[in-house]
Design an enzyme around this catalytic site. Structure first.
Site, PDB file in Angstrom:
ATOM      1  N   HIS A  61       0.821  -1.207   0.000  1.00 25.10           N
ATOM      2  CA  HIS A  61       0.000   0.000   0.000  1.00 25.10           C
ATOM      3  C   HIS A  61       0.855   1.257   0.000  1.00 25.10           C
ATOM      4  O   HIS A  61       0.495   2.261  -0.616  1.00 25.10           O
ATOM      5  CB  HIS A  61      -0.924  -0.012   1.216  1.00 25.10           C
ATOM      6  CG  HIS A  61      -2.009   1.007   1.173  1.00 25.10           C
ATOM      7  ND1 HIS A  61      -3.112   0.879   0.362  1.00 25.10           N
ATOM      8  CD2 HIS A  61      -2.162   2.188   1.831  1.00 25.10           C
ATOM      9  CE1 HIS A  61      -3.899   1.931   0.530  1.00 25.10           C
ATOM     10  NE2 HIS A  61      -3.339   2.735   1.409  1.00 25.10           N
TER      11      HIS A  61
ATOM     12  N   HIS B 277     -10.279   2.398  -1.219  1.00 31.43           N
ATOM     13  CA  HIS B 277     -10.501   2.017   0.178  1.00 31.43           C
ATOM     14  C   HIS B 277     -11.308   0.721   0.172  1.00 31.43           C
ATOM     15  O   HIS B 277     -12.358   0.608   0.797  1.00 31.43           O
ATOM     16  CB  HIS B 277     -11.220   3.131   0.943  1.00 31.43           C
ATOM     17  CG  HIS B 277     -10.428   3.608   2.123  1.00 31.43           C
ATOM     18  ND1 HIS B 277     -10.996   3.983   3.307  1.00 31.43           N
ATOM     19  CD2 HIS B 277      -9.083   3.742   2.301  1.00 31.43           C
ATOM     20  CE1 HIS B 277     -10.042   4.346   4.167  1.00 31.43           C
ATOM     21  NE2 HIS B 277      -8.878   4.212   3.572  1.00 31.43           N
TER      22      HIS B 277
END
Length: 740
Positions: free
Chosen positions: A47, A94
């Site tokens: 990430h 998300h």
């Protein structure tokens, strides 16, 4: 609290592998402590570091004559739009948080991408989103869908930013792993931008905004692993948002930037204080000394590990010029924001963290970050065997359609085609009073106040195409986003992207990623739309399946004159309808093939990128000549669906169409539902007929007059006759009938 034994097992629990654990020891010259292990684990997660994807991402076109900063140089892209202004935009995912806590997962996704834009000095003017869910016949999917939409709506509405465009797809592969991609677009003056940098020995380091809690700890690591049956237990990894605090933070940040008192500023998103301190220091080739006892916290007994890794929302890290520190405190007090000095910048390139008077971590920022010492891997890749079987599918094995009206209604009723009114009516699309084309059209358009210009914005990406032909699917994702922008009168400028894929350690999965990125690069080079930045979301898999490889493209285009803004719906009766572009039997991967025959197979539509660009630029010339009353790109559902959408999208004034087409030797259903690329459906006033047809003839591009507007039905030859009232009932009420 007794510190655990630092060993390989603990490192693996933190998402690191043996090689990475050994590398950390080499960097530090010793065994890391728990806090340092936490720092490296989040910064080296996929990430934050893009360690499995950056090799491929660097192959994308990353510069252009309008770009003011290169891809990845700052929190968001910055593109010159003239008059001393720039457009700033970015998209992020998300996905994993939304899978376990849909409302807060989606809300904090919106908040995070907003902060990326306004830390650049840009005032957000629009929000967009791209959403993927499983079919709504399952209660779990309805729960996720409802929660995500409410989270997006509540956050954006409270913040006062219009949510103006998006897309929603429903496919079985997203059942347990929804995709929630949020995009923000902002406007900034060239001389009022900011950078995410720390430099200047002794300059104070401030934390601004909300207090730090235990929410979101290891959120970056959670986003870098597959979902499993244990994912529900990771709700603490999901942050909690406060849009009212974000509004105050937005105004204070912009005021500080415009007052020129900041050296640098960065959002505390993934990995929180850890990310902002290491990345800002590395960018400035500097270091920091940080005292965690000075961080405002909202929970007692928080350890250094927890404070550093918390992803509590609505927080900024700012480096302020020494002489302007009090000014920063005064501005924050004006906006009723907490502001605390937690440390200072040093010339020594080390991040030193103190807690309760003891040094609890010392790490070199450069070795933590993407572009520095973070790991970079070249993953193995292998072409999946299913591609040959799918691409070799014989269309002639399909039984012919006997009832075209029923076929059209079946495709029109697809969750991927019907109006997303249930979604966007929850959004405030009109706040700021700049929106001129609202959700439901090809692209949305917002005026740029103080100018005669507007921005056309769109998010797009057909995961089925990429699943069936990853390289061409990547090309089509960019081409269709550009086509949507062009249909509203905008010249495509640049893209941001959110790449939603499966586990990169599986060679077949990485092949899909690699090829899709290459296809995106092909298209961006052809259209001169560089990639300003974006987000990679890997590990979108659950025990049941992986999602379709889904590159979401966020496209921004410039409309130089607001008089050129063009909508998708028919404007008046008696106008002439034209089909621009050539139709082939591109049924593979189509909405028709899926809905009518229940098959997801075949090859993605053919695409000639040079022809696509030529067609788009010709469309822009025709729009700017004032001939075109409406323009709609042909995409999911082909000509049949485009005709009905153009007839009914304007709910207050639907206008039918009487159409006659030549099937070019194809089955009628193949022609009507073909998803051939590089096509537009347009309407013009009869007075422009000669000029319009001559123009397309001179361009050497197909332009066929197929009918006229008028009446309360859409008729096609003698095989289809659809009442607008029936079509509108299906199109506008399908989702609300299920959800309400």
């Amino acid at each position: 609290m007794k510190e655990p034994v630092i060993d390989l097992d603990l490192a693996i629990q933190h998402g690191l592998n043996a090689e990475e654990f050994e590398r950390i020891q080499e960097i530090l010259g010793r065994m890391p402590n728990l806090t340092e292990l936490g720092i490296f684990s989040v910064m080296w997660s996929e990430h934050c570091s893009y360690k499995n994807s950056i090799v491929e991402l660097k192959k994308l076109p990353r510069d252009g004559k309008r770009l003011l900063v290169g891809a990845g140089e700052e929190n968001a892209g910055l593109v010159d739009i003239g008059d001393g202004l720039a457009v700033c935009f970015k998209i992020e995912s998300h996905n994993h948080p939304s899978a376990v806590e849909p409302y807060q997962g989606a809300a904090t996704g919106v908040g995070g991408i907003m902060r990326d834009v306004f830390t650049m000095g840009a005032r957000p003017v629009a929000a967009l989103n791209s959403l993927r869910f499983g079919k709504l016949d399952k209660a779990r999917n309805r729960y996720l869908f409802d929660g995500v939409v409410r989270g997006i709506a509540d956050y954006g509405n409270c913040l006062g930013i219009p949510t103006i465009a998006g897309e929603v797809y429903f496919e079985n592969c997203y059942d347990t792993n929804p995709l929630v991609n949020a995009m923000t677009v902002g406007i900034v003056k060239h001389n009022e931008t900011a950078s995410a940098i720390a430099e200047g020995d002794g300059n104070p380091v401030l934390i601004i905004g909300s207090r730090t809690g235990r929410d979101g700890i290891h959120g970056a690591t959670f986003a870098s692993e597959e979902l499993s049956e244990d994912s529900e237990d990771k709700r603490p990894n999901v942050q909690v948002g406060d849009p009212f605090a974000e509004k105050l933070l937005l105004e204070a940040t912009l005021e500080m930037i415009q007052a020129d008192i900041l050296v640098g500023i960065q959002d505390m998103g993934a990995a929180g204080i850890t990310c902002s301190t290491t990345e800002m220091s590395a960018k400035g080739n500097s270091g920091m000394v940080v005292d965690l006892n000075k961080v405002p916290i909202r929970e007692e007994g928080m350890s250094a590990y927890e404070i550093l890794l918390s992803e509590s929302q609505e927080r900024m890290l700012a480096v302020v010029k020494k002489e302007d520190k009090q000014r920063a405190f005064d501005i924050c007090a004006k906006w009723d924001l907490l502001c605390a000095e937690i440390g200072h910048v040093t010339d020594e390139p080390l991040l030193k963290i103190f807690h309760h008077g003891e040094q609890v971590a010392e790490v070199p920022p450069f070795d933590c970050v993407l572009g520095g010492g973070a790991p970079v891997y070249e993953r193995d890749y292998k072409r999946p065997a299913y591609l040959d079987e799918a691409q070799g599918f014989d269309l002639h094995s399909l039984a012919p359609v006997s009832d075209m009206n029923q076929a059209i209604k079946t495709v029109l009723a697809s969750g991927n085609i019907v109006s997303k009114r249930w979604v966007y009516e929850q959004y405030d699309t009109m706040v700021q009073t700049n929106t001129t084309i609202y959700p439901g059209g090809d692209a949305a358009v917002v005026r740029i106040k103080g100018t005669n210009k507007a921005l056309a914005t769109k998010v797009d990406g057909n995961g089925r195409y990429v699943y069936l032909n990853p390289r061409r699917g990547g090309q089509i994702a960019v081409a269709e986003a550009a086509r949507n922008v062009v249909a509203t009168g905008g010249q495509p400028l640049a893209i941001t992207n959110c790449l939603n894929f499966g586990n990169p350690y599986k060679p077949e999965m990485f092949y899909l990623f690699r090829e899709a990125v290459a296809g995106m690069g092909d298209a961006c080079r052809q259209f001169d739309t560089p990639v300003t930045g974006g987000n990679v979301s890997l590990y979108n898999e659950s025990p049941e399946s992986a999602v379709y490889p889904t590159p979401t493209i966020g496209m921004v285009g410039l409309i130089d004159d607001i008089s050129h803004i063009t909508s998708a719906y028919f404007r008046k009766e008696g106008d002439l309808i034209y089909l621009i572009g050539e139709t082939f039997n591109d049924i593979g991967g189509s909405e028709f093939l899926k809905e009518f025959y229940g098959k997801i197979t075949g090859d993605a539509p053919a695409l000639d990128l040079a022809l696509e660009e030529k067609t788009q630029q010709a469309m822009l010339k025709a729009i700017r000549s004032g001939w075109i009353a409406s323009a709609h790109d042909l995409a999911d559902g082909g000509l049949a669906i485009a005709l009905i959408e153009s007839a009914i999208v304007n709910r207050k004034h639907p206008i039918g169409a009487n159409v006659t087409v030549s099937y070019n030797g194809m089955r009628p259903e193949w022609f009507l539902f073909s998803e051939s690329q590089s096509r537009f459906l347009v309407s013009i006033s009869p007075e422009y007929r000669t000029d319009f047809e001559t123009f397309w003839q001179d361009q050497g591009l197909p332009c066929q007059n197929i009918g006229t507007t008028g009446g309360d039905r859409v008729t096609i030859n003698d095989i289809a006759d659809i009442a607008l009232a029936d079509a509108a009932n299906i199109y506008f009420n399908q989702i609300s009938n299920i959800m309400d």
